[in-house]
Design an enzyme around this catalytic site. Structure first.
Site, short mmCIF file in Angstrom:
data_model
loop_
_atom_site.label_atom_id
_atom_site.label_comp_id
_atom_site.label_asym_id
_atom_site.label_seq_id
_atom_site.Cartn_x
_atom_site.Cartn_y
_atom_site.Cartn_z
N GLU A 99 0.83 -1.20 0.00
CA GLU A 99 0.00 0.00 0.00
C GLU A 99 0.86 1.25 0.00
O GLU A 99 1.96 1.26 0.56
CB GLU A 99 -0.88 0.02 1.26
CG GLU A 99 -1.93 -1.08 1.25
CD GLU A 99 -2.79 -1.08 2.52
OE1 GLU A 99 -3.94 -1.52 2.42
OE2 GLU A 99 -2.31 -0.66 3.58
N CYS A 112 3.38 8.65 0.90
CA CYS A 112 3.98 7.76 1.90
C CYS A 112 4.17 6.40 1.22
O CYS A 112 3.20 5.75 0.84
CB CYS A 112 3.02 7.68 3.09
SG CYS A 112 3.54 6.55 4.35
N CYS A 119 6.68 -6.31 8.09
CA CYS A 119 7.76 -5.64 8.83
C CYS A 119 8.21 -6.53 9.98
O CYS A 119 7.38 -7.13 10.66
CB CYS A 119 7.27 -4.29 9.36
SG CYS A 119 8.57 -3.36 10.19
N CYS A 123 6.27 -3.48 16.07
CA CYS A 123 5.72 -2.48 17.00
C CYS A 123 4.30 -2.90 17.35
O CYS A 123 3.50 -3.23 16.46
CB CYS A 123 5.73 -1.10 16.37
SG CYS A 123 7.38 -0.58 15.87
N CYS A 126 1.02 -1.36 15.70
CA CYS A 126 1.02 -1.19 14.24
C CYS A 126 0.37 -2.37 13.51
O CYS A 126 0.68 -3.53 13.79
CB CYS A 126 2.46 -1.02 13.77
SG CYS A 126 2.65 -0.98 11.99
N CYS A 343 -1.48 6.63 10.15
CA CYS A 343 -0.21 6.10 10.64
C CYS A 343 -0.42 4.81 11.44
O CYS A 343 -1.23 4.76 12.35
CB CYS A 343 0.43 7.17 11.52
SG CYS A 343 2.00 6.70 12.17
#
Ligand code: SF4
Length: 358
Positions: A99, A112, A119, A123, A126, A343
């Site tokens: 994305e 962005c 990932c 975190c 997230c 975010c």
């Protein structure tokens, strides 16, 4: 960056001009052919050998034998209710999904981009971290996100103004491809996009910051901070176990000493976690050594996560506490929540194509 597929063909989009010239000349083509092809791809944003009209048919066939054009297929496009945030879902040649998010403010457009599929940093707040990590993106796959959106904007006579590496993935775990994509976009023969208009955001990979300090003095750096207390930061960002807040601070002081660049700190406000009085004072103290901007981002809910967004008054209070301590701070309005483009909400999923994201 020279990258080959399983048939030995070279990824033509991911090469910088110098590499293209050397490779073309090595294969018996002319130097000016490289300049022409670079112009078609990186300036005109044409991704089909057959459309390189100033290259002879024979040379185009030769190019097809030795090079391939990386694919990024547009899948879906969602626009937030406030129209300021647009999310693009793309499919890569191996059917994996990524994305990119376009954030617009008046006529100022920021893209962005994603740098990895999934990932590894994990975190806890997230959505990307809940995906299975698949692989790094190549420089060409990062560039194609930019080119797709640049073409999309050009249809209404507009252009991208900034690029932030804050999408899916930790950019410093894909350092070479990220920097190569920036260098190619910066090329005067391509988009000529100023290095000052790029920001690379890291969760705090100190070795990456050190490399960046030595080599990339013009590109902006952003840090996902979210707490300056080791115990708290480790709770939501496991990377803090490897590089704690003081080690991170040391690397950033060195970065700023060398580059003189202002650092952006991203700080997600999570209710009952990191936005009390004491957190503001500790944060202000940590930031005293820096010329910086702090972006306070009210937590964007992610399904299945326990975290909560603080009330508006609590957000404003935290902002004011920092302001009173002479910290350069902004309190972001939450954008794109309704399309999960805010975010920490990016999570490319097959199901999204059917509108059944969960
Ligand atoms: S916030 Fe960034 S670094 Fe952390 S898991 Fe998500 S994508 Fe990775």
């Amino acid at each position: 960056m020279i990258k080959k597929d399983k048939d030995g063909k070279i990824d033509i989009i991911g090469m910088n001009l110098e590499e293209m010239v050397t490779t073309f000349v090595g294969l018996g083509l002319k130097k000016f052919n490289a300049t022409q092809v670079f112009d078609w791809i990186h300036n005109k944003m044409v991704f089909n050998f057959d459309e390189f009209s100033n290259i002879s048919k024979k040379d185009r066939e030769f190019l097809k034998e030795h090079f391939y054009i990386a694919q990024l297929t547009f899948k879906t496009h969602q626009i937030s209710d406030d129209k300021d945030t647009e999310k693009f879902l793309f499919e890569l040649s191996d059917n994996r999904l990524i994305e990119s998010v376009l954030i617009s403010h008046k006529n100022r457009h920021t893209l962005c981009v994603s740098s990895q599929i999934g990932c590894l940093i994990g975190c806890d707040f997230c959505a990307t971290a809940t995906m299975t990590y698949e692989r790094n993106l190549s420089a060409s796959e990062i560039l194609l996100q930019f080119y797709y959106v640049q073409k999309y904007l050009s249809e209404r006579g507009e252009r991208l103004g900034n690029v932030v590496y804050m999408g899916m993935g930790e950019p410093f775990l894909n350092y070479d491809s990220v920097i190569e994509s920036i260098n190619i976009l910066n090329s005067p023969k391509g988009q000529n996009f100023s290095k000052r208009n790029f920001t690379v955001s890291t969760s705090g990979i100190v070795t990456g910051i050190e490399k960046f300090t030595e080599n990339e003095s013009q590109v902006n750096l952003a840090i996902s901070l979210h707490s300056v207390r080791d115990d708290r930061r480790t709770e939501i960002m496991p990377i803090n176990k490897r590089w704690g807040v003081q080690e991170l601070k040391k690397a950033l002081i060195n970065y700023q000493k060398k580059t003189k660049n202002r650092i952006t700190f991203e700080y997600i406000l999570i209710d009952d976690f990191n936005c009390e009085y004491s957190d503001a004072f500790e944060l202000a103290d940590y930031l005293r050594s820096f010329s910086c901007l702090v972006n306070l981002i009210p937590y964007n809910p992610v399904k299945g996560k326990i975290y909560k967004t603080p009330s508006k008054s609590k957000q404003r209070e935290f902002y004011k506490l920092l302001k009173d301590k002479n910290i350069n701070v902004t309190l972001r309005e939450t954008k794109g929540q309704d399309i999960a483009a805010a975010c920490g909400q990016l999570k490319a999923k097959k199901e999204m194509e059917n509108g059944t994201e969960n």
